[in-house]
Design an enzyme around this catalytic site. Structure first.
Site, PDB file in Angstrom:
ATOM      1  CE  LYS A  28      -2.645   1.113   3.580  1.00 42.39           C
ATOM      2  NZ  LYS A  28      -3.727   1.579   4.472  1.00 42.39           N
ATOM      3  CB  SER A  29       3.848   2.261   1.951  1.00 40.55           C
ATOM      4  OG  SER A  29       3.310   2.125   3.236  1.00 40.55           O
ATOM      5  NE  ARG A 129      -4.982   8.474  11.173  1.00 41.15           N
ATOM      6  CZ  ARG A 129      -4.286   7.653  10.389  1.00 41.15           C
ATOM      7  NH1 ARG A 129      -4.904   7.056   9.380  1.00 41.15           N
ATOM      8  NH2 ARG A 129      -3.019   7.442  10.598  1.00 41.15           N
ATOM      9  CG  ASP A 327       0.709   0.423   9.736  1.00 43.29           C
ATOM     10  OD1 ASP A 327       0.206   1.235  10.536  1.00 43.29           O
ATOM     11  OD2 ASP A 327       1.090   0.741   8.592  1.00 43.29           O
TER      12      ASP A 327
END
Length: 448
Positions: A28-29, A129, A327
């Site tokens: 994903k990154s 956030r 994560d």
């Protein structure tokens, strides 16, 4: 499962041995960054293996809104025709980044030194956030940001008309903040410098070099000093996205705790800034073999053979390892529940400001499943119950957090009684094939 729609409960039951090959999605990154860097290059960037989760699709839409041409040709196969550094146009509408903290923070950095205005929003989780950790350093370039109380979305960002280079020491270890500052520095004259005391994932630095930026990383008494020369012309690239180690964590950890399991997880990134979970699992006694190590798309990868490990022991996880596995603490806390002895995770306060307060979410859910947990602001301690020892029998709140949802579903595959989650729909943001992949290996999952 529907990404931003109605809640979708899901139930996991004690499963038979997991077996087969778990081909997890692209990282994903790196997927976010491939789209963003492609949009800032001049010409056509080709991307293979792109993760087509909702988070990344939202970033693709954002790049189109800023003027790049983004085209999907097939599963994971995309092209981006970029507009060059500083070439972003002002978007005609609000940029909705869905659930993605990475997407919104990196995009803010990318536009921060171009004289345009953009308004950002997201789902209910993202709107909680804090964005100040990004907008504060971006203000040093001359960028202005106007958001809700506490620096929260929706937020309007006004790019600097005459940006100046910045020297910034990260107050907390954060690859998102580091990357946002470097992306802003691309369109500032001179040298922008970022200093990090603890190394965080280095995908942005690797990709900047790959696209032709002038960047230097030096280890000094201050920490890692990253120096970027502004206003390069980025060259389009062919980017092969490796498989996501954060997504791979779920089938890997499931195989470790479900009796009799033996699976293969091919092509997983082994980037040293991302492999903290795997080091920790091996230290606990996990049976993981790292096969066929190689390089793909500028990233080290390996095939993982993972077998049930009924004799894992709790350990104290070194706090300096946190940035490389931030994560993965939710799923590690599940594995720790099936180990013998206590697993101590310190230096994890960053988990309080993720998609949810992940320390609180995991602690409350594990307690509901019969596991003893201790916590403070910066620490999570799980008292393991041994292989097959978790009672289960609870419904756990996910708080719109994909990793919380997947972690408790994995727990249910090895617990004595079913474990349900109140909403599995956020899983689409990062791992859209989770349900099918896990059931294909033999996991017992059903919609609630």
């Amino acid at each position: 499962m529907s990404g931003h729609g109605q809640a979708q409960p899901m139930i996991a039951s004690k499963s038979g041995p997991l077996s087969g090959t778990a081909s997890v999605p692209g990282d994903k990154s790196i997927s976010h960054r491939a789209l963003i860097f492609g949009a800032m290059a001049v010409g056509e960037t080709r991307i293979s293996g792109l993760l087509e989760g909702q988070d990344v699709l939202d970033t693709a839409k954002a790049m189109q809104a800023f003027g790049a041409t983004v085209t999907r040709h097939g599963l994971g196969d995309w092209t981006v025709n970029g507009v060059g550094v500083g070439g972003f146009q002002e978007p005609a509408d609000v940029i909705d980044c869905g659930n993605s903290g990475t997407g919104v923070r990196l995009i803010m950095g990318t536009m921060a030194t171009t004289p345009i205005t953009a308004t950002f929003t997201g789902d209910a989780s993202l709107r909680k956030r804090p964005m100040g950790r990004v907008t504060d350093p971006l203000s040093l370039f001359g960028t202005r940001a106007y958001g809700r109380k506490g620096g929260r979305l929706p937020m309007t960002v006004v790019g600097a008309a005459a940006p100046v280079p910045v020297r910034y020491a990260l107050p907390v270890a954060s690859a998102q903040v580091k990357s946002a500052v470097l992306l802003a520095g691309l369109n500032a004259p001179g040298e922008t410098v970022v200093i990090e005391k603890e190394p965080t994932r280095d995908h942005s630095e690797r990709m900047l070099l790959g696209f032709g930026a002038t960047l230097n990383v030096e280890k000094t008494a201050e920490g890692h000093v990253i120096t970027l020369l502004g206003r390069p012309e980025l060259r389009p690239q062919t980017v092969a996205v490796p498989r996501d180690p954060s997504s791979a964590a779920f089938p890997v950890c499931a195989a470790l705790i479900v009796e009799g399991s033996d699976i293969l997880v091919p092509g997983v990134s082994q980037n040293l800034t991302r492999n903290g979970l795997y080091l920790t699992l091996v230290e606990m006694g996990a049976d993981i073999a790292f096969l066929n190590p190689r390089e793909e798309g500028g990233e080290p990868v390996a095939d993982l053979r993972v077998r049930f490990s009924g004799n894992m022991k709790g350990i104290e996880v070194p706090p300096e390892r946190a940035p490389s596995m931030i994560d993965e603490y939710p799923i590690l806390s599940v594995v720790a529940s099936f180990a013998v002895g206590k697993t101590v995770m310190r230096g994890v306060k960053e988990l309080r400001v993720k998609e949810s307060d992940r320390i609180d979410a995991m602690a409350r859910g594990l307690e509901a499943c019969g596991v003893r947990v201790e916590e403070d602001e910066d620490t999570l301690i799980v008292h393991g119950m041994g292989a097959g020892g978790m009672p289960g029998g609870a419904t756990c709140a996910t708080h719109l957090d994909h990793r919380i949802a997947m972690s408790f579903l994995v727990a249910g595959m090895a617990a004595k009684a079913d474990i349900a989650v109140d909403d599995a729909s956020p899983i689409l943001t990062s791992f859209p094939i989770f349900e099918g992949l896990m059931t294909g290996l033999g996991a017992s999952l059903r919609r609630g």
